[in-house]
Design an enzyme around this catalytic site. Structure first.
Site, short mmCIF file in Angstrom:
data_model
loop_
_atom_site.label_atom_id
_atom_site.label_comp_id
_atom_site.label_asym_id
_atom_site.label_seq_id
_atom_site.Cartn_x
_atom_site.Cartn_y
_atom_site.Cartn_z
N HIS A 48 44.26 8.15 51.33
CA HIS A 48 43.32 9.29 50.86
C HIS A 48 42.29 9.01 51.80
O HIS A 48 42.22 7.83 52.36
CB HIS A 48 42.74 9.14 49.67
CG HIS A 48 43.92 9.65 48.51
ND1 HIS A 48 43.28 9.81 47.17
CD2 HIS A 48 45.01 9.36 48.22
CE1 HIS A 48 44.32 10.20 46.45
NE2 HIS A 48 45.38 9.98 47.14
N CYS A 65 38.68 10.68 43.94
CA CYS A 65 39.70 10.38 42.52
C CYS A 65 39.28 8.95 42.18
O CYS A 65 38.77 8.09 42.82
CB CYS A 65 41.01 10.73 43.35
SG CYS A 65 41.80 9.28 44.10
N GLU A 103 39.02 8.35 51.90
CA GLU A 103 38.13 7.42 51.52
C GLU A 103 38.80 6.14 51.75
O GLU A 103 38.31 5.24 52.58
CB GLU A 103 37.61 7.59 50.16
CG GLU A 103 36.95 8.68 49.78
CD GLU A 103 37.61 9.95 49.34
OE1 GLU A 103 37.02 10.75 48.54
OE2 GLU A 103 39.00 10.10 49.40
#
Length: 150
Positions: free
Chosen positions: A47, A77, A49
């Site tokens: 992801h 998330c 991040e």
């Protein structure tokens, strides 16, 4: 934030993954960048991040990003939020909300419900095995005077 949003649009437009981007900033400068690479790298943990955190840690030569901030194109998330906490990032700036992500097919609500359930009630069964053998490794690390705590 504009850089995170630009990475999301640019990289997803190139077919590199979902429409998510993130940058890690320390002392006013970008030290790490990331964009969603789940489908392009066949890595479900890639992801934006997490990729930005990995990039920042590599660039700084440190596992701690204490004092840094992260700018992400969407509310993190649960996995990314955990990674941000583990990295010791001090502030999260985000643009889109989790509800906005859900509206385009990225719904994290199930994960948020699962992580707060007792282990025995989670959808994926968990079985504890060889606890005493595993504990020996923990104890050895705990006693090691050369360990690097984190």
């Amino acid at each position: 934030m504009r850089r995170a949003i630009a990475l999301a649009a640019e990289k997803s437009g190139q077919g590199q993954g979902g429409p998510f981007g993130a940058v890690v900033v320390l002392d006013g400068r970008i030290v790490g960048e990331g964009w969603n690479q789940v489908t392009s790298s066949n890595d479900p943990t890639a992801h934006a991040e997490v990729v930005a955190i990995r990039d920042a840690c590599r660039n700084l030569g440190n596992f701690s990003l204490e004092g840094a901030e992260i700018y992400t194109s969407c509310e993190p998330c649960p996995m990314c939020l955990s990674a941000i906490y583990w990295a010791r990032i001090g502030h999260i700036h985000y643009a889109n909300r989790r509800e906005d992500a859900a509206a385009i097919g990225f719904d994290d609500a199930y994960l948020y419900r699962e992580v707060v359930k007792p282990i025995e009630e989670r959808d994926i069964p968990m079985t504890r095995l060889l606890a005493e053998e595993a504990k020996a490794g923990f104890e050895a690390w705990f006693r090691d005077p050369a360990k690097v705590p984190y």
